[in-house]
Design an enzyme around this catalytic site. Structure first.
Site, PDB file in Angstrom:
ATOM      1  N   HIS A 243      89.955  30.080  83.584  1.00  0.00           N
ATOM      2  CA  HIS A 243      90.892  29.407  82.674  1.00  0.00           C
ATOM      3  C   HIS A 243      91.141  28.012  83.231  1.00  0.00           C
ATOM      4  O   HIS A 243      91.372  27.869  84.433  1.00  0.00           O
ATOM      5  CB  HIS A 243      92.180  30.228  82.640  1.00  0.00           C
ATOM      6  CG  HIS A 243      93.264  29.694  81.767  1.00  0.00           C
ATOM      7  ND1 HIS A 243      93.039  28.967  80.630  1.00  0.00           N
ATOM      8  CD2 HIS A 243      94.624  29.799  81.869  1.00  0.00           C
ATOM      9  CE1 HIS A 243      94.191  28.641  80.074  1.00  0.00           C
ATOM     10  NE2 HIS A 243      95.163  29.127  80.804  1.00  0.00           N
TER      11      HIS A 243
ATOM     12  N   ASP B  15      95.624  34.707  82.949  1.00  0.00           N
ATOM     13  CA  ASP B  15      97.044  34.758  82.582  1.00  0.00           C
ATOM     14  C   ASP B  15      97.483  36.131  82.057  1.00  0.00           C
ATOM     15  O   ASP B  15      98.646  36.526  82.228  1.00  0.00           O
ATOM     16  CB  ASP B  15      97.339  33.724  81.490  1.00  0.00           C
ATOM     17  CG  ASP B  15      97.543  32.318  82.052  1.00  0.00           C
ATOM     18  OD1 ASP B  15      98.056  32.198  83.173  1.00  0.00           O
ATOM     19  OD2 ASP B  15      97.194  31.356  81.357  1.00  0.00           O
TER      20      ASP B  15
HETATM   21 FE1  FEO Z   1      97.436  29.342  80.821  1.00  0.00          FE
HETATM   22 FE2  FEO Z   1      98.823  30.163  83.816  1.00  0.00          FE
HETATM   23  O1  FEO Z   1      97.977  29.061  82.570  1.00  0.00           O
END
Ligand code: FEO
Length: 413
Positions: free
Chosen positions: A78, A164
């Site tokens: 991510h 996440d």
């Molecule tokens: Fe979507 Fe913890 O960042």
């Protein structure tokens, strides 16, 4: 220093952020962690980076285990800044490492870094990376919660590194669910999960259900889920999967939450007889004043409750600003399965209650209409009207709740 072995040869090398209280507007009273994982195998592999300010913690932890120059592979699940902004410093130490990332992840990373000097391998669901004795299988999870998102599954260890998803904003000395529950409580952990889901994943309930179904179809045995925030689920990963399914299926408590703001206490006054009416119908009720409550707390409480009543004075013919801000924010989170109604006071023209209902309709929420409005200051007669409205709203809430199999509560252990 600071690393923790979570599976044989797999080490947490993340960072604890004790101090963050405002995470891009989301209030985080318990701080957070930025988790990432180092696989010490024939081909040393780092799964996820870290927020830039905390890169030295991760690098020190890696150095305590291996020379960072020996990292051959870096997986980026991510690219949001809290996970990937440290990648530049890490790549300086191991510039020849190959970065495994989704196509959309690479395109987004190009906007943050000069990536021309790095080597990439674009991956999609089902692709694998062998680290020697271990196999990482990639699972794309687009829009959970960014387009680039993916998860990494370490087959031999039945370990799902979930970025996440399944995380929580919790800074603590505990790294695992059983440790945290031993030090604090199961309910503190559940609260943190719901808080995170409500504020980040609420819009993506259908995707959550579909992705959990996909994971089940892939037949992945999972005995540990390691998210990129908060504690790692080693004792009971099934619990967090079930909590996510429950939330994605719009389970909620049979409760009405009243969120309001007030100019000269008239709308505030109305909350009392309305609350009494709700109680008289046998439904739990909570009351939150918006300017006294962080937005993310109000969002979580709305998410946990089957129904919401919004109290707003009329100011310049429209809603009070804090109420407008709240409803606009809530609309972006696309709540479903919640009943809504509104009430408020006005001086001459009115308009706020009508506008609140327009917002509910834009959100696609079922409503109880009409709401109740009071001119200038509630009289004793107005109090009776408010009581009756609260009672009627609670009775409708009981009926509406039955559509969801009458689940009395959500996410209990
Ligand atoms: Fe979507 Fe913890 O960042």
């Amino acid at each position: 220093m600071g690393s923790i072995e979570i599976k044989p040869g797999i080490h947490w090398v993340g960072a604890i952020d004790w101090a963050v209280r405002d995470f891009h507007g989301y209030i985080t009273p318990h701080g957070t962690t930025y988790n990432n994982y180092l696989i010490l195998d024939t081909h040393v592999t780092l799964v996820d980076s870290v927020k830039e300010d905390f890169t030295e913690y991760t690098i020190d932890s890696i150095r305590g285990l291996v020379d960072p120059a020996k990292i051959e592979n870096v997986v980026i699940n991510h690219i949001e800044n809290d996970h990937a902004s440290g990648i530049g410093k890490i790549m300086e130490l191991t510039p020849n490492a190959v970065i495994y990332i989704t196509d959309r992840g690479k395109k987004a990373l190009d906007r943050f870094f000069d990536t021309s000097r790095w080597t990439f391998k674009i991956v999609k669901t089902g692709d694998t990376l062998s680290t020697g004795t271990k196999t990482i299988q990639f699972i794309e999870t687009p829009m959970l919660h960014w387009p680039d998102s993916m998860m990494s599954y370490v087959k031999e260890d039945k370990l799902l590194i979930s970025q996440d998803a399944f995380g929580q904003h919790l800074a603590s000395s505990a790294r695992f669910d059983d440790e945290f529950c031993g030090q604090y409580s199961v309910s503190a952990l559940e609260h943190a999960v719901r808080d995170y889901y409500a504020n980040i994943l609420m819009p993506f309930g259908t995707l959550v259900k579909n992705k959990i179904a996909d994971i089940q179809k892939l037949g992945l045995a999972i005995d540990m889920i390691a998210p990129d925030h908060g504690i790692i689920w080693r004792k009971d990963p099934g619990k967090i999967l079930q909590m996510y399914l429950d939330m994605a299926n719009d389970k909620a408590d049979l409760r009405v939450i009243i969120v309001y703001d007030t100019m000269w206490h008239s709308t505030e006054h109305m909350t009392i007889p309305i609350m009494e009416g709700i109680k008289a119908a046998g439904v739990d009720v909570d009351v939150l004043k918006l300017r006294s409550t962080p937005m993310s707390v109000a969002i979580k409480r709305v998410w946990e409750s089957r129904a919401m009543l919004v109290g707003t004075p009329t100011l310049n013919n429209i809603m009070f600003p804090s109420v407008a801000e709240f409803l606009q924010h809530l609309r972006g989170l696309r709540p479903k399965g919640r009943l809504a109604g509104a009430f408020g006071s006005y001086g001459w023209g009115g308009g706020a209650v009508k506008e609140a209902y327009e917002h509910f309709k834009k959100m696609g929420l079922e409503t109880v209409e009409p709401g109740v409005e009071v001119i200038y200051r509630p009289s004793l007669e107005d109090d009776k009207k408010c009581f009756a409205f609260g009672k009627q709203f609670a009775e409708k809430t009981i009926e509406y709740h039955k559509k969801f199999n009458g689940q009395p509560t959500q996410c209990k252990p």
